[in-house]
Design a protein around this motif. Structure first.
Motif, short mmCIF file in Angstrom:
data_model
loop_
_atom_site.label_atom_id
_atom_site.label_comp_id
_atom_site.label_asym_id
_atom_site.label_seq_id
_atom_site.Cartn_x
_atom_site.Cartn_y
_atom_site.Cartn_z
N TYR A 144 -7.74 3.92 -4.94
CA TYR A 144 -7.39 5.23 -4.38
C TYR A 144 -8.44 6.24 -4.80
CZ TYR A 144 -2.61 3.64 -3.36
OH TYR A 144 -1.51 2.99 -2.86
N GLU A 184 0.85 -1.19 0.00
CA GLU A 184 0.00 0.00 0.00
C GLU A 184 0.88 1.23 0.00
OE1 GLU A 184 -2.96 -2.52 2.88
OE2 GLU A 184 -1.97 -0.73 3.63
N GLN A 185 0.71 2.06 -1.02
CA GLN A 185 1.52 3.26 -1.14
C GLN A 185 0.73 4.47 -0.63
OE1 GLN A 185 3.29 3.71 -5.02
NE2 GLN A 185 4.03 1.59 -5.04
N TYR A 186 1.43 5.33 0.09
CA TYR A 186 0.84 6.55 0.63
C TYR A 186 1.52 7.73 -0.03
CZ TYR A 186 -1.22 3.39 3.95
OH TYR A 186 -1.93 2.37 4.51
N PHE A 187 0.69 8.65 -0.52
CA PHE A 187 1.19 9.72 -1.37
C PHE A 187 1.29 11.06 -0.66
CE2 PHE A 187 1.36 8.01 -5.68
CZ PHE A 187 0.71 6.79 -5.51
N PHE A 202 -5.25 6.54 -0.21
CA PHE A 202 -5.49 5.10 -0.19
C PHE A 202 -6.87 4.78 0.38
CE2 PHE A 202 -4.80 0.69 0.17
CZ PHE A 202 -5.22 0.31 1.43
N ARG A 206 -0.58 -4.79 -8.22
CA ARG A 206 0.78 -5.16 -7.88
C ARG A 206 0.97 -6.62 -8.29
NH1 ARG A 206 3.24 -5.89 -1.77
NH2 ARG A 206 5.40 -6.24 -2.38
N LEU A 216 -8.96 5.85 -8.61
CA LEU A 216 -7.88 5.15 -9.30
C LEU A 216 -7.78 3.71 -8.83
CD1 LEU A 216 -5.07 7.86 -8.94
CD2 LEU A 216 -6.58 7.52 -10.89
N THR A 274 -7.22 -2.34 -0.16
CA THR A 274 -6.42 -3.36 -0.80
C THR A 274 -7.22 -4.65 -0.85
OG1 THR A 274 -4.42 -2.45 0.23
CG2 THR A 274 -4.23 -4.59 -0.84
N PHE A 334 -5.40 -2.31 -5.61
CA PHE A 334 -5.54 -1.15 -4.73
C PHE A 334 -6.51 -0.15 -5.35
CE2 PHE A 334 -1.90 -2.37 -2.17
CZ PHE A 334 -1.19 -3.16 -3.04
#
Lengths: 111, 111
Positions: B36, A99-102, B46, B91, B87, B49, B34
């Motif tokens: 978003y 999980e990416q956090y921006f 986020f 992965r 979005l 997931t 994921f």
């Protein structure tokens, strides 16, 4: 509070100038990423890092460079800005789960 | 090559009018999907997931589901504050943490 920060938020600069976009995180994550996003388009990965002294190029060819000297800091540098570099640049970090956090992004305009 | 296709590109709903957004993907083994939310001029936030077919996740008016080929984001009784671009990203099982993003669905909810 754990967060990810980007500065500046907006930058207008002339052709040929050297610029550095800053990204810092207090999330405690090892992995960090840089994306480029044009309006209405998908995010394109340009650089990533799995830890200190580790950097890799992403799927999108970019004239930028990155460094990872400290875990929490992942700056992106353009040695000579061109109008084609005009875009939104997003920094992210993640843990092993993926999980990416921006961060909030930097909108760059090169005139 | 991993691919993510989101549809529709844009969706306009009346407040309270439920609908679904689609994310179709092809990936060499899915390690995670994921979702978003991205507001104009900001970094993606986020949401969920999903790891395996049949899995569902819920958050307020949003519910995400996953099959072997696609994911749906169901929006129940949306409110104007749900307006944003949503979005989807995948992965792969390649062992890295990089994500492939779709172009997103721009949702506008009118009062």
């Amino acid at each position: 509070e754990a967060d990810i920060y980007q500065t500046p938020r907006y930058l207008v600069i002339g052709t040929g100038k050297k610029i550095t976009l800053e990204c810092s995180q207090t999330m405690g994550h090892d992995k960090m990423y840089w994306y480029q996003q044009d309006p209405g388009m998908e995010l394109h990965l340009i650089h990533y890092s799995y830890g200190v002294n580790s950097t890799e190029k992403g799927d999108l060819s970019s004239e930028s460079t990155v460094s990872r000297i400290r875990t929490e800091h992942f700056p992106l540098t353009l040695e000579s800005a061109r109008p084609s570099h005009t875009s939104q640049y997003l920094c992210a970090s993640s843990e092993s789960s993926g999980e990416q956090y921006f961060g909030p992004g930097t909108r760059l305009t090169v005139t | 090559e991993d691919q993510v296709t989101q549809s529709p590109e844009a969706l306009r709903l009346q407040e309270g009018e439920s609908s679904s957004l689609n994310c179709s993907y092809t990936v060499s083994g899915l390690r995670g999907l994921f979702w978003y939310r991205q507001d104009p001029g900001k970094g993606p936030e986020f949401l969920f997931t999903l790891y395996s077919a049949g899995e569902e996740k819920e958050k307020e008016r949003l519910k995400a589901t996953l099959t072997k080929k696609e994911s749906f984001l169901h929006i129940t009784a949306p409110k104007p504050e749900d307006s944003a671009t949503y979005l989807c990203a995948v992965r792969p099982n390649s062992g890295y943490s990089t994500l492939t993003f779709g172009k997103g669905t721009m949702l506008l909810v009118s009062p």
